[in-house]
Design a protein around this motif. Sequence first.
Motif, PDB file in Angstrom:
ATOM      1  N   MET A   1      42.405  27.163  46.937  1.00 28.56           N
ATOM      2  CA  MET A   1      41.736  27.589  45.696  1.00 28.56           C
ATOM      3  C   MET A   1      42.803  27.903  44.649  1.00 28.56           C
ATOM      4  N   PHE A   3      44.638  29.344  41.240  1.00 24.60           N
ATOM      5  CA  PHE A   3      44.686  30.673  40.617  1.00 24.60           C
ATOM      6  C   PHE A   3      44.038  30.622  39.235  1.00 24.60           C
ATOM      7  N   ALA A   5      43.862  32.486  35.945  1.00 23.78           N
ATOM      8  CA  ALA A   5      44.489  33.574  35.176  1.00 23.78           C
ATOM      9  C   ALA A   5      43.475  34.325  34.322  1.00 23.78           C
ATOM     10  N   THR A   6      42.410  33.648  33.918  1.00 21.36           N
ATOM     11  CA  THR A   6      41.457  34.309  33.008  1.00 21.36           C
ATOM     12  C   THR A   6      40.673  35.419  33.712  1.00 21.36           C
ATOM     13  N   TRP A   8      42.088  37.259  36.112  1.00 18.90           N
ATOM     14  CA  TRP A   8      43.056  38.175  36.714  1.00 18.90           C
ATOM     15  C   TRP A   8      42.870  39.584  36.169  1.00 18.90           C
ATOM     16  N   PRO A  10      44.693  43.672  36.670  1.00 19.05           N
ATOM     17  CA  PRO A  10      45.834  44.355  37.294  1.00 19.05           C
ATOM     18  C   PRO A  10      45.448  44.995  38.620  1.00 19.05           C
TER      19      PRO A  10
END
Lengths: 295, 267
Positions: A1, A3, A5-6, A8, A10
């Motif tokens: 799968m 990654f 980023a949208t 993500w 913290p």
Amino acid sequence: MSFDATSWSPRSLLPREDGTQGALLFVIAVLAFLACLSAIGAIASERAAEGWRDQLIGSATVLVRASGLESADAAAARAAETLAGVKGVAEARALDKAKGDALVARFIGPDPLPADLPVPRLVAVEFSSKHPATSADLRGALEADGLDATVEDHSLWTAQIMRTGALARWAAIGLFLLIAGAAGALVAFATRQGLDARRDLVEILHYSGADDDFIAQMFQARFARMAALAGAAGGLAAALAGAGLHIFGRGQSVAAIVPVSWTDLIAVLPCPLVAAAIAAVTARLTARAVLMNAP
Amino acid sequence: MVAESTPERGSPSRSPISALMSRNPSATVAPIEDKSGDNVPAVRFHGVTMAYGAAAPILRDVSFNLEQGSLHFLTGASGSGKTTILKLIYMAEKPTGGRVEVFGRDVTVLPRQDRPALRRRIGVVFQDFRLLEHLSAFDNTALAPRINGRRAADYRSDVAELLAWVGLGSRMDARPDALSDGEKQRLAIARAVVNRPELLVADEPTGNVDNAIAQRILRLLSELNRLGTTVLIATHDEDLVSRSGIPVLHLSDGTLTRFDRGRRGGR
């Protein structure tokens, strides 16, 4: 799968808990269990002491002696009648000789007393719950009727019971403070260990511009979460133990003296919060103190 | 290859780092705002001596100024004090003598509570990378914006674009232990520049990469410099230094033996 980023967000900068933190969680849970048990015990003993005190201050015992030609039994009957008429007395009744003898028997043994021994008779007095009569009221009424009698209003016993109740309360508070101190020391030790083990992380954070508060807050959050979990586990275990004592311990040993009621178990509810607060404050203060020596 | 953007002072700003490495030649980005006044050097060493314990001093009476917006190589043999100079700049060490100023602040007497704010203006590329092993490449790169208190939504795309640019677009969720040394190097650089620091100190940033990647890294650092970032690159790669034409500070036995006047990038 792949990654995304949208989506993500913290995550904790501290690594996941390792085995030592599992052990820490267990020890804090045990401490929370003991703290909750002491709280339940303190509440139950306080309530028991209140109950005993209420019973004692709601009654008095009058010792009536024979005088002149009047027998002790006749004097006791007259005293009961007199006392029943005093304002604030709900009931006054003379105890028959057998009951009086039974009370004395536990001090002088089961052998019958000599017939000519002037043993006083007892009159049990129950006060009204509203505006109860005082010992002075009783004494005055008895004197007015020419009765040779002594009023025992149980104040000596009441004071002792209240002292015992207060002692149980202070013992529980002391025990709680001791346990809280132990938990705090444990968290402080773990925080120092954690900072030492994560020195690299701490340095990188410092060099990246993090202040001490930023770093201390990470440890604070970690240990507060852990302590809340341990507090919940310890509190639940204490509640189960209290429930067991309530269900299975009726009339037996400690449970007979300090009867645990369902409402006493409410004492465990703040346990996770208190444990988390102790851990949070300790971890933050410890981390800040340690970080003061960092470059 | 990376298209070089042409910075214009006062031009409108896109998200800082994405504009910097944009493949779109028309992309513009605002230069770094000077917060310290024009005349204050980014770094000033004044008679700095440094010794570790009772050992012989590793730096002896070192003095130099790095003007804001300058770009320098810091060269010297192994053990000549290059890393120590960088450490003094990012306040990992205190000099045993002399004075170190960063953006006009004397870091030898700077109160502890004032260091974080000053450090946020400095990006550091460590020789040993010092990546956080338990975090992904993305999390490592996002460290500085998080510390600066920025909202994730404001920097997510910057981090992703920067990682893509340094060639880690397909390794964003990889942990450092799954990366090669070259990839770690690029990740360390991405982490140091993501916030567009005013001063960037890099310790051997091309030490673990091949020549093509080294050129690319150097181009990124030059781009940052053109946008106003003061850049100091410690290296022992003499080839890279001689090819680049970038001015040099050279250390020999703890003394500064060469100091080329710096060229200024964005100013």
